[in-house]
Motif scaffolding. Structure first.
Motif, PDB file in Angstrom:
ATOM      1  N   VAL A  17       0.851  -1.194   0.000  1.00 29.54           N
ATOM      2  CA  VAL A  17       0.000   0.000   0.000  1.00 29.54           C
ATOM      3  C   VAL A  17       0.886   1.244   0.000  1.00 29.54           C
ATOM      4  O   VAL A  17       2.079   1.197   0.350  1.00 29.54           O
ATOM      5  CB  VAL A  17      -0.943   0.015   1.224  1.00 29.54           C
ATOM      6  N   ARG A  18       0.304   2.394  -0.401  1.00 30.74           N
ATOM      7  CA  ARG A  18       1.053   3.658  -0.382  1.00 30.74           C
ATOM      8  C   ARG A  18       0.247   4.715   0.349  1.00 30.74           C
ATOM      9  O   ARG A  18      -0.979   4.650   0.436  1.00 30.74           O
ATOM     10  CB  ARG A  18       1.395   4.117  -1.795  1.00 30.74           C
ATOM     11  N   GLY A  19       0.975   5.692   0.848  1.00 30.44           N
ATOM     12  CA  GLY A  19       0.358   6.772   1.603  1.00 30.44           C
ATOM     13  C   GLY A  19       1.432   7.610   2.259  1.00 30.44           C
ATOM     14  O   GLY A  19       2.642   7.417   2.031  1.00 30.44           O
ATOM     15  N   SER A  20       1.011   8.510   3.092  1.00 33.13           N
ATOM     16  CA  SER A  20       1.980   9.352   3.800  1.00 33.13           C
ATOM     17  C   SER A  20       2.671   8.524   4.880  1.00 33.13           C
ATOM     18  O   SER A  20       2.151   7.498   5.327  1.00 33.13           O
ATOM     19  CB  SER A  20       1.283  10.542   4.433  1.00 33.13           C
ATOM     20  N   LYS A  21       3.842   8.984   5.282  1.00 32.95           N
ATOM     21  CA  LYS A  21       4.588   8.257   6.307  1.00 32.95           C
ATOM     22  C   LYS A  21       3.776   8.131   7.582  1.00 32.95           C
ATOM     23  O   LYS A  21       3.764   7.086   8.223  1.00 32.95           O
ATOM     24  CB  LYS A  21       5.921   8.965   6.581  1.00 32.95           C
ATOM     25  N   GLU A  22       3.072   9.213   7.930  1.00 28.79           N
ATOM     26  CA  GLU A  22       2.285   9.179   9.169  1.00 28.79           C
ATOM     27  C   GLU A  22       1.171   8.147   9.084  1.00 28.79           C
ATOM     28  O   GLU A  22       0.920   7.388  10.028  1.00 28.79           O
ATOM     29  CB  GLU A  22       1.692  10.565   9.454  1.00 28.79           C
TER      30      GLU A  22
ATOM     31  N   LEU B 280       1.060   5.503   7.013  1.00 26.21           N
ATOM     32  CA  LEU B 280       1.618   4.164   6.887  1.00 26.21           C
ATOM     33  C   LEU B 280       2.142   3.618   8.208  1.00 26.21           C
ATOM     34  O   LEU B 280       2.058   2.418   8.472  1.00 26.21           O
ATOM     35  CB  LEU B 280       2.742   4.163   5.843  1.00 26.21           C
ATOM     36  N   ASP B 281       2.692   4.496   9.049  1.00 27.00           N
ATOM     37  CA  ASP B 281       3.224   4.038  10.335  1.00 27.00           C
ATOM     38  C   ASP B 281       2.153   3.383  11.187  1.00 27.00           C
ATOM     39  O   ASP B 281       2.418   2.432  11.936  1.00 27.00           O
ATOM     40  CB  ASP B 281       3.856   5.212  11.091  1.00 27.00           C
ATOM     41  N   ASP B 282       0.914   3.875  11.097  1.00 27.17           N
ATOM     42  CA  ASP B 282      -0.174   3.349  11.937  1.00 27.17           C
ATOM     43  C   ASP B 282      -1.022   2.295  11.230  1.00 27.17           C
ATOM     44  O   ASP B 282      -1.962   1.751  11.812  1.00 27.17           O
ATOM     45  CB  ASP B 282      -1.088   4.505  12.375  1.00 27.17           C
ATOM     46  N   PHE B 283      -0.712   1.996   9.968  1.00 29.42           N
ATOM     47  CA  PHE B 283      -1.593   1.135   9.173  1.00 29.42           C
ATOM     48  C   PHE B 283      -1.387  -0.350   9.496  1.00 29.42           C
ATOM     49  O   PHE B 283      -0.259  -0.847   9.532  1.00 29.42           O
ATOM     50  CB  PHE B 283      -1.340   1.378   7.679  1.00 29.42           C
ATOM     51  N   THR B 284      -2.492  -1.037   9.688  1.00 27.94           N
ATOM     52  CA  THR B 284      -2.507  -2.499   9.830  1.00 27.94           C
ATOM     53  C   THR B 284      -3.751  -3.042   9.131  1.00 27.94           C
ATOM     54  O   THR B 284      -4.701  -2.292   8.864  1.00 27.94           O
ATOM     55  CB  THR B 284      -2.541  -2.945  11.301  1.00 27.94           C
TER      56      THR B 284
ATOM     57  N   ASP C 262      -9.002   6.059   4.698  1.00 29.86           N
ATOM     58  CA  ASP C 262      -8.706   7.252   3.892  1.00 29.86           C
ATOM     59  C   ASP C 262      -7.210   7.545   3.968  1.00 29.86           C
ATOM     60  O   ASP C 262      -6.579   7.447   5.029  1.00 29.86           O
ATOM     61  CB  ASP C 262      -9.499   8.468   4.399  1.00 29.86           C
ATOM     62  N   GLY C 263      -6.651   7.914   2.816  1.00 23.20           N
ATOM     63  CA  GLY C 263      -5.227   8.267   2.771  1.00 23.20           C
ATOM     64  C   GLY C 263      -4.334   7.098   2.424  1.00 23.20           C
ATOM     65  O   GLY C 263      -3.129   7.283   2.215  1.00 23.20           O
ATOM     66  N   ILE C 264      -4.896   5.872   2.351  1.00 21.00           N
ATOM     67  CA  ILE C 264      -4.117   4.670   2.012  1.00 21.00           C
ATOM     68  C   ILE C 264      -4.687   4.057   0.747  1.00 21.00           C
ATOM     69  O   ILE C 264      -5.906   3.904   0.613  1.00 21.00           O
ATOM     70  CB  ILE C 264      -4.146   3.648   3.152  1.00 21.00           C
ATOM     71  N   GLU C 265      -3.825   3.713  -0.225  1.00 24.37           N
ATOM     72  CA  GLU C 265      -4.247   3.075  -1.473  1.00 24.37           C
ATOM     73  C   GLU C 265      -3.368   1.857  -1.760  1.00 24.37           C
ATOM     74  O   GLU C 265      -2.235   1.767  -1.286  1.00 24.37           O
ATOM     75  CB  GLU C 265      -4.131   4.061  -2.644  1.00 24.37           C
ATOM     76  N   LEU C 266      -3.939   0.937  -2.579  1.00 20.83           N
ATOM     77  CA  LEU C 266      -3.136  -0.198  -3.043  1.00 20.83           C
ATOM     78  C   LEU C 266      -2.100   0.284  -4.043  1.00 20.83           C
ATOM     79  O   LEU C 266      -2.405   1.104  -4.938  1.00 20.83           O
ATOM     80  CB  LEU C 266      -4.014  -1.257  -3.693  1.00 20.83           C
ATOM     81  N   GLU C 267      -0.891  -0.203  -3.946  1.00 20.42           N
ATOM     82  CA  GLU C 267       0.155   0.132  -4.911  1.00 20.42           C
ATOM     83  C   GLU C 267      -0.142  -0.508  -6.259  1.00 20.42           C
ATOM     84  O   GLU C 267       0.023   0.118  -7.302  1.00 20.42           O
ATOM     85  CB  GLU C 267       1.516  -0.356  -4.388  1.00 20.42           C
ATOM     86  N   ASP C 268      -0.587  -1.766  -6.274  1.00 15.08           N
ATOM     87  CA  ASP C 268      -0.925  -2.486  -7.504  1.00 15.08           C
ATOM     88  C   ASP C 268      -2.137  -3.373  -7.262  1.00 15.08           C
ATOM     89  O   ASP C 268      -2.439  -3.740  -6.120  1.00 15.08           O
ATOM     90  CB  ASP C 268       0.247  -3.355  -7.985  1.00 15.08           C
TER      91      ASP C 268
END
Length: 425
Positions: A361-366, A368-372, A401-407
């Motif tokens: 997944v892609r997104g901002s560092k903030e 992504l740090d909390d993403f599970t 919101d703010g997180i998307e699949l890379e592929d």
């Protein structure tokens, strides 16, 4: 008076005989003669020196060393006789000179001599007479049973280490291995324990040792047991020499297994808290994707250490070096946790891959740090999969919101008819 005694003497004699006969009849009714069979009577060979003194020896054949004995006696006697009262003997003096293999079995019951009749079945002890032989063999110590949890058998040493065995030449020549078997069930300490002597032939079959002798004496056979303990030790890798291509970063490693069980003495294990692997083992440069490496850590173990993984191939550890693009994160999700939507009834779903699915997944560092990812966030829709077969279906991922699949991610599944009536993975 004299005339009275001699008068009608014929009638008086007849009355006496009748009384005796009546008494015999009454006694036979109240205490009749009966018979009973006693099993498992051990046969004792007497005067064996007749055979053994010239340097010969003998074997008892056909399991005739125990016999059944049928005893015939008055019921009052028979009820008192026990198996231990019966003696079965075969005297070598009575060995059949023609066959040199049959010895009549004599039955005696010393406590009731002359008050019974008895026969043995079989009536003869069968023996084989041949030259005697003595030979010395090394003793191999081995164990049976499971030691206490956290312990392993380290060393086994037989005491004595050699044994002299004497017996029929054919038996001695058939001995391939002499074993001292010791029980280590629940064992956790060093100890010398009594062991069982077992003889094996070339085919691995146990040899009957009842007709042979050895020089173990009263002390018997023992085995000295040395026990070792086990300890789970974590494996730690230095990752300082892992380099990535421009636009990528190293995000960590996963290790399988994360720890190993090593075996040693209590004192040795106290000196080890971890197995440290130097950076050179994982040295890489210009990585732009996640890779796997296998490292043999056998050379980094203490010289005395043994492991459950010891083999000709060493002690392999599989390391996954995780590399991600900046602004992306790779999350592993178990295949068996993927939710199945619109799955056809009575079909079983299986995946071409096993283990974990990698989701980038892609997104901002903030963010992504909390993403599970939680169970239920990842699913596949089987609406178009109606019959048995293999399908490629897209993965659906519920993202904040703010997180998307890379592929886009597709997985290969196989539908098979299930007898269970429910959809399984």
């Amino acid at each position: 008076m004299k005339r009275a005694l001699t008068k009608n003497w014929g009638l008086k004699l007849l009355a006496f005989v009748f009384s005796v006969l009546l008494w015999i009849i009454v006694m036979n009714i109240e205490d009749p003669v009966d018979e009973r069979t006693f099993s498992g009577i051990q046969v004792t060979v007497t005067h064996p020196e007749i055979v053994t003194n010239p340097g010969n020896t003998y074997q008892i054949l056909d399991d005739s060393r125990t016999v059944s004995v049928t005893v015939k006696a008055k019921r009052s006697i028979l009820n008192k006789i026990k198996t231990d009262d019966i003696r079965a003997t075969a005297d070598m003096k009575n060995l059949d000179v023609r066959t040199r293999s049959l010895i009549p079995i004599d039955i005696s019951i010393p406590s009731y001599a002359g008050r019974f009749e008895a026969t043995a079945n079989p009536i003869n002890l069968r023996v084989s007479i041949e030259l005697g032989k003595s030979e010395t063999f090394p003793i191999t110590a081995t164990s049976s049973g499971t030691p206490r949890d956290g312990y392993q058998v380290g060393e086994l040493k037989a005491n004595p280490e050699k044994i002299k065995i004497s017996g029929p030449e054919s038996v001695i020549d058939s001995i391939d291995k002499v074993v001292a078997l010791v029980d280590v069930s629940g064992q956790s300490k060093d100890e010398e324990k009594e062991a069982e002597l077992i003889l094996y032939d070339n085919n691995g079959k146990i040899i009957d040792s009842t007709q042979i002798e050895n020089n173990l004496g009263d002390e018997g056979l023992k085995v000295k047991i040395t026990m070792l303990q086990t300890k789970s030790i974590p494996v730690e890798f230095d990752t300082s020499l892992i380099g990535t291509a421009s636009g990528y970063h190293f995000s960590g490693i996963s290790i399988q297994p994360e720890s190993i069980q090593i075996v040693g003495t209590e004192e040795q294990l106290e000196t080890v808290d971890s197995i440290e692997i130097p950076a050179e083992e994982l040295a890489e440069d210009g990585l732009d994707q996640t890779i796997e490496k296998t490292v043999d850590i056998a050379n980094y173990l203490p010289y005395w250490a043994k492991t459950d993984q010891d083999s000709a191939g060493g002690v392999p550890i599989v390391i996954k070096i995780q590399v991600e693009k900046f602004g992306t994160k790779t999350v592993e999700f178990p295949y068996n946790s993927i939710a199945l939507l619109n799955a056809p009834k009575d079909y079983k779903v299986s995946y071409a891959e096993q283990g974990n699915l990698e989701i980038v997944v892609r997104g901002s560092k903030e963010d992504l740090d909390d993403f599970t990812l939680e169970k239920g966030n990842v699913s596949i829709n089987l609406n178009d999969c109606k019959t048995a077969g293999t399908y490629n279906v897209p993965i659906q991922v519920t993202l904040p919101d703010g997180i998307e699949l890379e592929d886009t991610i597709n997985v290969q599944i196989t539908l098979t008819k299930s007898s269970g009536g429910e959809n399984d993975q």
